[in-house]
Design an enzyme around this catalytic site. Structure first.
Site, PDB file in Angstrom:
ATOM      1  N   CYS A 293     -42.379  38.625  26.297  1.00  0.00           N
ATOM      2  CA  CYS A 293     -41.664  39.737  26.835  1.00  0.00           C
ATOM      3  C   CYS A 293     -40.949  40.422  25.481  1.00  0.00           C
ATOM      4  O   CYS A 293     -40.598  39.571  24.612  1.00  0.00           O
ATOM      5  CB  CYS A 293     -40.678  39.425  27.763  1.00  0.00           C
ATOM      6  SG  CYS A 293     -39.366  38.034  27.598  1.00  0.00           S
TER       7      CYS A 293
ATOM      8  N   CYS B 290     -39.924  33.342  27.128  1.00  0.00           N
ATOM      9  CA  CYS B 290     -39.475  34.713  27.781  1.00  0.00           C
ATOM     10  C   CYS B 290     -38.044  34.692  27.864  1.00  0.00           C
ATOM     11  O   CYS B 290     -37.379  33.551  27.872  1.00  0.00           O
ATOM     12  CB  CYS B 290     -40.412  34.897  29.031  1.00  0.00           C
ATOM     13  SG  CYS B 290     -40.167  36.596  29.811  1.00  0.00           S
TER      14      CYS B 290
ATOM     15  N   CYS C 209     -34.819  32.310  17.628  1.00  0.00           N
ATOM     16  CA  CYS C 209     -35.165  31.000  18.183  1.00  0.00           C
ATOM     17  C   CYS C 209     -34.126  29.908  17.817  1.00  0.00           C
ATOM     18  O   CYS C 209     -33.516  29.912  16.757  1.00  0.00           O
ATOM     19  CB  CYS C 209     -36.553  30.523  17.825  1.00  0.00           C
ATOM     20  SG  CYS C 209     -37.845  31.513  18.701  1.00  0.00           S
TER      21      CYS C 209
END
Length: 158
Positions: free
Chosen positions: A79, A7, A87
C-alpha cells in the site's frame, strides 16, 4: 526464503498476499504479513475471498511489524502509505520492493462494487506472486537482478 508483505493496517492486501503466497509457494519459501498500524482484525471480505479461492485462512491474523517471528529476506509493501514508512531497524539490510494495490477496504458503493475491488486486489497480487514464483534460482540468488525483477513485478496489474 522469508517474504514479508507489509501494509499499514494488515487487514486486507497484506493478508491476501501472505495467504496466497503460502498457498502457491514451494516448501522452501514462506510469507508473513504485518502492519505498521495494524487494525487488529482481518477484514471479513478478505477471509471470504480467500476461502472462495480455496486458500486456507487458518492461523492468519492482523499483527504489528514490531512482533515478527523471523527477520524477512524481502519486504514487499502493498500500500502507498507503507511504502513511505521506515521499516524497523532490526530488519537490517533486507531487500525491499513496492507492489502498490488499491485498498479494497476503502471502496464505497454497491456490494458488487466493493466485492469487485477485493477481486481486483486478489487478481493483481496473485499475478505478481505467480511472476515472483516463476523466477529461476539464478535470479533469486543475484540481489541486483532480483531487485530489478521485484520492481518490474510491482508494475503488473493482473
Amino acid at each position: 526464503m522469508q517474504i514479508l508483505f507489509l501494509c499499514t493496517g494488515n487487514s486486507c492486501r497484506s493478508i491476501i498476499a501472505e495467504a496466497t503466497f503460502n498457498h502457491l509457494a514451494p516448501a522452501h519459501m514462506h510469507a508473513m504479513s504485518a502492519g505498521s498500524q495494524p487494525t487488529g482484525e482481518i477484514h471479513p471480505k478478505s477471509i471470504a475471498l480467500l476461502q472462495a479461492k480455496g486458500i486456507s485462512t487458518e492461523g492468519y491474523y492482523s499483527k504489528s511489524w514490531a512482533n515478527l517471528p523471523q527477520t524477512p529476506d524481502i519486504v514487499i509493501t502493498v500500500c502507498s502509505h507503507a511504502a513511505g514508512e521506515t521499516c524497523p531497524a532490526y530488519l537490517g539490510n533486507v531487500m525491499r520492493a513496492h507492489w502498490g494495490v488499491e485498498d479494497p477496504a476503502k471502496v464505497s458503493g454497491s456490494e458488487e462494487e466493493i466485492q469487485a475491488s477485493f477481486e481486483q486486489a486478489y487478481r493483481v497480487l496473485s499475478a505478481r506472486i505467480a511472476a515472483f514464483l516463476a523466477l529461476d534460482l539464478a535470479v533469486l540468488n543475484d540481489r541486483v537482478v532480483l531487485q530489478s525483477k521485484l520492481q518490474a513485478i510491482g508494475q503488473i496489474m493482473s
